[in-house]
Design a protein around this motif. Structure first.
Motif, PDB file in Angstrom:
ATOM      1  N   LEU A  50       2.222 -20.294  35.091  1.00  0.00           N
ATOM      2  CA  LEU A  50       2.248 -18.912  34.649  1.00  0.00           C
ATOM      3  C   LEU A  50       0.956 -18.213  35.037  1.00  0.00           C
ATOM      4  CD1 LEU A  50       3.706 -19.438  31.074  1.00  0.00           C
ATOM      5  CD2 LEU A  50       4.911 -18.651  33.112  1.00  0.00           C
ATOM      6  N   VAL A  51       1.089 -17.018  35.566  1.00  0.00           N
ATOM      7  CA  VAL A  51      -0.064 -16.208  35.953  1.00  0.00           C
ATOM      8  C   VAL A  51       0.075 -14.850  35.269  1.00  0.00           C
ATOM      9  CG1 VAL A  51      -1.315 -15.143  37.854  1.00  0.00           C
ATOM     10  CG2 VAL A  51      -0.237 -17.366  38.180  1.00  0.00           C
ATOM     11  N   ALA A  52      -0.984 -14.433  34.576  1.00  0.00           N
ATOM     12  CA  ALA A  52      -0.995 -13.142  33.896  1.00  0.00           C
ATOM     13  C   ALA A  52      -1.798 -12.146  34.719  1.00  0.00           C
ATOM     14  CB  ALA A  52      -1.605 -13.285  32.504  1.00  0.00           C
ATOM     15  N   TYR A  53      -1.202 -11.012  35.018  1.00  0.00           N
ATOM     16  CA  TYR A  53      -1.882  -9.914  35.690  1.00  0.00           C
ATOM     17  C   TYR A  53      -2.208  -8.890  34.614  1.00  0.00           C
ATOM     18  CZ  TYR A  53      -0.327 -12.087  39.965  1.00  0.00           C
ATOM     19  OH  TYR A  53      -0.129 -12.988  40.991  1.00  0.00           O
ATOM     20  N   VAL A  54      -3.489  -8.570  34.468  1.00  0.00           N
ATOM     21  CA  VAL A  54      -3.948  -7.793  33.321  1.00  0.00           C
ATOM     22  C   VAL A  54      -4.706  -6.549  33.777  1.00  0.00           C
ATOM     23  CG1 VAL A  54      -5.385  -7.871  31.262  1.00  0.00           C
ATOM     24  CG2 VAL A  54      -4.169  -9.922  31.993  1.00  0.00           C
ATOM     25  N   VAL A  55      -4.344  -5.407  33.177  1.00  0.00           N
ATOM     26  CA  VAL A  55      -5.104  -4.169  33.352  1.00  0.00           C
ATOM     27  C   VAL A  55      -5.955  -4.042  32.092  1.00  0.00           C
ATOM     28  CG1 VAL A  55      -5.004  -1.678  33.626  1.00  0.00           C
ATOM     29  CG2 VAL A  55      -3.279  -3.120  34.716  1.00  0.00           C
ATOM     30  N   ALA A  56      -7.271  -4.129  32.271  1.00  0.00           N
ATOM     31  CA  ALA A  56      -8.187  -4.104  31.133  1.00  0.00           C
ATOM     32  C   ALA A  56      -8.593  -2.686  30.783  1.00  0.00           C
ATOM     33  CB  ALA A  56      -9.424  -4.930  31.453  1.00  0.00           C
ATOM     34  N   ARG A  57      -8.981  -2.516  29.553  1.00  0.00           N
ATOM     35  CA  ARG A  57      -9.572  -1.236  29.133  1.00  0.00           C
ATOM     36  C   ARG A  57     -10.979  -1.159  29.717  1.00  0.00           C
ATOM     37  NH1 ARG A  57      -6.038   0.982  25.846  1.00  0.00           N
ATOM     38  NH2 ARG A  57      -4.786  -0.320  24.487  1.00  0.00           N
TER      39      ARG A  57
END
Length: 89
Positions: A50-57
């Motif tokens: 599993l790979v999480a693609y994250v847009v951070a604040r």
């Protein structure tokens, strides 16, 4: 006949079948995350992870992956915690 694939987003990695949507909602609940998507990647045949693609604040630090790994480890079973985290602008 045209086969379009599965209509559900279930995958099987290191444990029972899981719904990717269940995992995607958890990182989005963290204060440092604006948006997240989780996919099952198979870079090596037979080895899904599993790979999480994250847009951070904007306030997110450089060690977002470690923070999310610890956060999700307390909420999800081990087989549902993403193995890798990719920050996306």
């Amino acid at each position: 006949i045209e086969y379009l694939g599965r209509t559900v987003h279930q995958v099987k990695t290191r444990g029972p079948r899981i719904e990717l949507g269940e995992i995607e909602t958890r990182p989005g609940e963290h204060a440092l995350v604006r948006e997240a998507a989780v996919v099952a990647r198979e870079d090596t045949p037979g080895d899904k992870r599993l790979v999480a693609y994250v847009v951070a604040r904007s306030a997110a630090g450089a060690d977002l992956a470690a923070v999310l790994r610890a956060y999700l480890g307390g909420l999800l079973p081990e087989y549902m915690v993403p193995a890798a985290y990719v920050a996306v602008e």
